[in-house]
Design an enzyme around this catalytic site. Structure first.
Site, PDB file in Angstrom:
ATOM      1  N   LYS A 111       0.849  -1.131  -0.102  1.00  0.00           N
ATOM      2  CA  LYS A 111       0.011  -0.108   0.176  1.00  0.00           C
ATOM      3  C   LYS A 111       0.959   1.307  -0.089  1.00  0.00           C
ATOM      4  O   LYS A 111       0.487   2.151  -0.616  1.00  0.00           O
ATOM      5  CB  LYS A 111      -0.973  -0.081   1.314  1.00  0.00           C
ATOM      6  CG  LYS A 111      -2.145  -0.943   0.952  1.00  0.00           C
ATOM      7  CD  LYS A 111      -3.381  -0.652   1.989  1.00  0.00           C
ATOM      8  CE  LYS A 111      -4.181  -1.547   1.901  1.00  0.00           C
ATOM      9  NZ  LYS A 111      -5.069  -1.634   3.171  1.00  0.00           N
ATOM     10  N   LYS A 194      -5.293 -10.743  -6.328  1.00  0.00           N
ATOM     11  CA  LYS A 194      -6.290 -10.873  -5.438  1.00  0.00           C
ATOM     12  C   LYS A 194      -7.417  -9.912  -5.772  1.00  0.00           C
ATOM     13  O   LYS A 194      -7.484  -8.781  -6.330  1.00  0.00           O
ATOM     14  CB  LYS A 194      -5.768 -10.427  -4.152  1.00  0.00           C
ATOM     15  CG  LYS A 194      -6.787 -10.587  -2.989  1.00  0.00           C
ATOM     16  CD  LYS A 194      -6.100 -10.265  -1.504  1.00  0.00           C
ATOM     17  CE  LYS A 194      -6.157  -8.731  -1.439  1.00  0.00           C
ATOM     18  NZ  LYS A 194      -5.841  -8.324   0.026  1.00  0.00           N
ATOM     19  N   LYS A 197     -11.177  -4.387  -3.698  1.00  0.00           N
ATOM     20  CA  LYS A 197     -11.932  -3.202  -3.941  1.00  0.00           C
ATOM     21  C   LYS A 197     -11.134  -2.414  -4.706  1.00  0.00           C
ATOM     22  O   LYS A 197     -11.800  -1.394  -5.260  1.00  0.00           O
ATOM     23  CB  LYS A 197     -12.273  -2.446  -2.535  1.00  0.00           C
ATOM     24  CG  LYS A 197     -13.456  -3.374  -1.935  1.00  0.00           C
ATOM     25  CD  LYS A 197     -13.453  -2.774  -0.485  1.00  0.00           C
ATOM     26  CE  LYS A 197     -14.295  -3.883   0.368  1.00  0.00           C
ATOM     27  NZ  LYS A 197     -14.081  -3.557   2.047  1.00  0.00           N
TER      28      LYS A 197
HETATM   29  P1  TYM Z   1     -10.830  -5.996   4.399  1.00  0.00           P
HETATM   30  O1  TYM Z   1     -12.081  -5.255   4.547  1.00  0.00           O
HETATM   31  O2  TYM Z   1      -9.900  -6.091   3.401  1.00  0.00           O
HETATM   32  O3  TYM Z   1     -11.689  -7.451   4.075  1.00  0.00           O
HETATM   33  C1  TYM Z   1     -12.548  -8.308   4.813  1.00  0.00           C
HETATM   34  C2  TYM Z   1     -12.413  -9.426   4.789  1.00  0.00           C
HETATM   35  O4  TYM Z   1     -12.336 -10.163   3.439  1.00  0.00           O
HETATM   36  C3  TYM Z   1     -11.334 -10.771   3.295  1.00  0.00           C
HETATM   37  N1  TYM Z   1     -10.974 -10.655   1.744  1.00  0.00           N
HETATM   38  C4  TYM Z   1     -10.889 -11.805   0.980  1.00  0.00           C
HETATM   39  N2  TYM Z   1     -10.846 -13.248   1.245  1.00  0.00           N
HETATM   40  C5  TYM Z   1     -10.662 -13.908  -0.079  1.00  0.00           C
HETATM   41  N3  TYM Z   1     -10.199 -13.495  -0.953  1.00  0.00           N
HETATM   42  C6  TYM Z   1     -10.311 -12.151  -1.503  1.00  0.00           C
HETATM   43  N4  TYM Z   1      -9.947 -11.766  -2.443  1.00  0.00           N
HETATM   44  C7  TYM Z   1     -10.418 -11.331  -0.377  1.00  0.00           C
HETATM   45  N5  TYM Z   1     -10.413  -9.828  -0.064  1.00  0.00           N
HETATM   46  C8  TYM Z   1     -10.620  -9.653   1.074  1.00  0.00           C
HETATM   47  C9  TYM Z   1     -10.280 -10.435   4.244  1.00  0.00           C
HETATM   48  O5  TYM Z   1      -9.417 -11.575   4.439  1.00  0.00           O
HETATM   49  C10 TYM Z   1     -10.962 -10.310   5.449  1.00  0.00           C
HETATM   50  O6  TYM Z   1     -11.214 -11.317   6.141  1.00  0.00           O
HETATM   51  N6  TYM Z   1      -7.616  -5.601   8.183  1.00  0.00           N
HETATM   52  C11 TYM Z   1      -9.037  -6.136   7.709  1.00  0.00           C
HETATM   53  C12 TYM Z   1     -10.104  -5.829   8.677  1.00  0.00           C
HETATM   54  C13 TYM Z   1      -9.864  -5.876  10.269  1.00  0.00           C
HETATM   55  C14 TYM Z   1      -9.786  -7.097  10.718  1.00  0.00           C
HETATM   56  C15 TYM Z   1      -9.577  -6.620  12.264  1.00  0.00           C
HETATM   57  C16 TYM Z   1     -10.050  -8.584  10.406  1.00  0.00           C
HETATM   58  C17 TYM Z   1      -9.894  -4.706  11.029  1.00  0.00           C
HETATM   59  N7  TYM Z   1      -9.603  -5.416  12.319  1.00  0.00           N
HETATM   60  C18 TYM Z   1      -9.326  -7.921  13.187  1.00  0.00           C
HETATM   61  C19 TYM Z   1      -9.812  -9.288  11.330  1.00  0.00           C
HETATM   62  C20 TYM Z   1      -9.628  -9.123  12.813  1.00  0.00           C
HETATM   63  C21 TYM Z   1      -9.246  -5.997   6.182  1.00  0.00           C
HETATM   64  O7  TYM Z   1      -8.737  -4.935   5.698  1.00  0.00           O
HETATM   65  O8  TYM Z   1     -10.218  -6.727   5.775  1.00  0.00           O
END
Ligand code: TYM
Length: 330
Positions: A111, A194, A197
């Site tokens: 990022k 991957k 968004k």
């Molecule tokens: P975020 O918002 O990017 O994504 C949310 C969840 O979706 C999963 N994910 C995917 N799984 C499979 N294939 C993909 N292409 C894909 N893109 C996204 C992510 O693995 C995630 O589970 N940092 C985290 C949010 C967060 C969090 C936490 C998670 C903040 N605090 C504490 C767990 C525990 C995030 O950016 O998710």
């Protein structure tokens, strides 16, 4: 019952990766465990956000979670910034996190890009806030997609560092829960990237809000390779493997069975079947989401109630952290 915590950022549309990698599993475990699901708005602001969009996206993601099957009476659904203890614990945990650990985080490197000096401190500290999210509730199960694995390992290290510093066993070590047929959903335009968004092309991803025609068109246009028939070989045929995994996850079947069932079929016919399955499973979620979004007062009520319940658990644990550390309290 195990305490489970997970989060999703309110930055634009929820996509199929979020759904299959995380949210579908959240739904599946909501009655077996004591679950908190958080819309992580403080994580979202590590990159610039327009205020109105942030508000709208927070409501939209909340609607998406409920439409996907989460019951706000069974689990706790809330937005992170409403529970001040997340930010307070994150600060405390910053004081137990060596820079060397953060320097290893691949997501930060991706990022931040080449201009590392211009990257913001919030983006760098992002994984510490994640650790605070989880540890605040003493959660031990964290259902996520594969891309979050490194961040969870860091959460364990931070928990261990705090426990060692005070010679306590206060924070339990959280475990990633990564399961299902599609733990890493790939872009429809490039099977080595991957689904995300931030992809410039909307054809690279399936959004939970896509209507039937859009879903069918995106799947039809998905990249394929020139080999005849279908086989599951993520290294050599990443696009075929991705479509097969998506089918398996949507159908709730093991990939091997999907491959066996469609072995003699070409890409074109398989895409038709996948589109039908996607419309059948995701269509009702999109429809429910639209209904929910027509009633923002209901959504806001869910988030207010969730925050109050989360605060009760989080504040008690934070008070204990303060006591362990000798921070004087009233
Ligand atoms: P975020 O918002 O990017 O994504 C949310 C969840 O979706 C999963 N994910 C995917 N799984 C499979 N294939 C993909 N292409 C894909 N893109 C996204 C992510 O693995 C995630 O589970 N940092 C985290 C949010 C967060 C969090 C936490 C998670 C903040 N605090 C504490 C767990 C525990 C995030 O950016 O998710």
């Amino acid at each position: 019952m195990k305490r489970v915590f997970s989060g999703v950022q309110p930055t634009g549309n929820l996509h199929l990766g979020n759904y299959l990698g995380a949210i579908k599993n959240w739904v599946a475990m909501q009655r077996e465990h004591d679950c908190l699901y958080c819309i992580v708005d403080l994580h979202a602001i590590t990159v610039a956000q327009a205020p109105d969009e942030l508000t709208d996206n927070t409501r939209e993601v909340t609607a998406g979670l409920i439409a996907a099957g989460l019951d706000p009476k069974t689990c706790i659904i809330f937005n992170q910034s409403r529970v001040a203890a997340h930010a307070e614990l994150a600060w405390i945990l910053n004081c137990f996190t060596p820079l060397g650990w953060l320097n290893r985080m691949t997501q930060f490197k991706e990022k931040a890009g080449k201009q590392r000096d211009k990257a913001l401190l919030g983006l760098y500290a992002y994984p510490v806030l994640m650790a605070a999210d989880i540890l605040l509730y003493h959660a031990t199960g964290v259902p996520v997609g594969e891309d979050q694995k490194q961040h969870l390992e860091l959460s364990r290290d931070i928990a261990g560092a705090f426990n060692r510093a005070y010679d306590v066993e206060f924070f339990p070590l959280p475990e990633p829960m990564i399961f299902g047929a599609a733990t890493r959903v790939m872009s429809l335009r490039d099977g080595r990237r991957k689904m995300s968004k931030s992809d410039g092309s909307d054809y690279a991803r399936i959004n939970l809000t896509d209507d039937a025609d859009t879903l069918a068109l995106k799947i039809k246009r998905a990249k394929t390779d020139s080999e005849p028939g279908l086989s599951y070989d993520p290294e050599r045929r990443p696009e075929a493997a991705n479509l097969l995994s998506i089918y398996a996850a949507l159908a709730g079947e093991p990939v091997e069975r999907v491959v066996a069932e469609h072995a003699g079929v070409g890409f074109a016919a398989f895409k038709g079947r996948l589109a039908d399955l996607a419309i059948e499973t995701l269509g009702p979620i999109a429809q429910r989401m639209r209904e929910l979004l027509a009633d923002p007062a209901y959504i806001d009520g869910v988030l207010a109630d969730g925050a109050e319940r989360a605060r009760r658990i989080g504040d008690a644990n934070l008070a204990e952290v303060r006591r362990i550390m000798g921070l004087l309290d009233a």
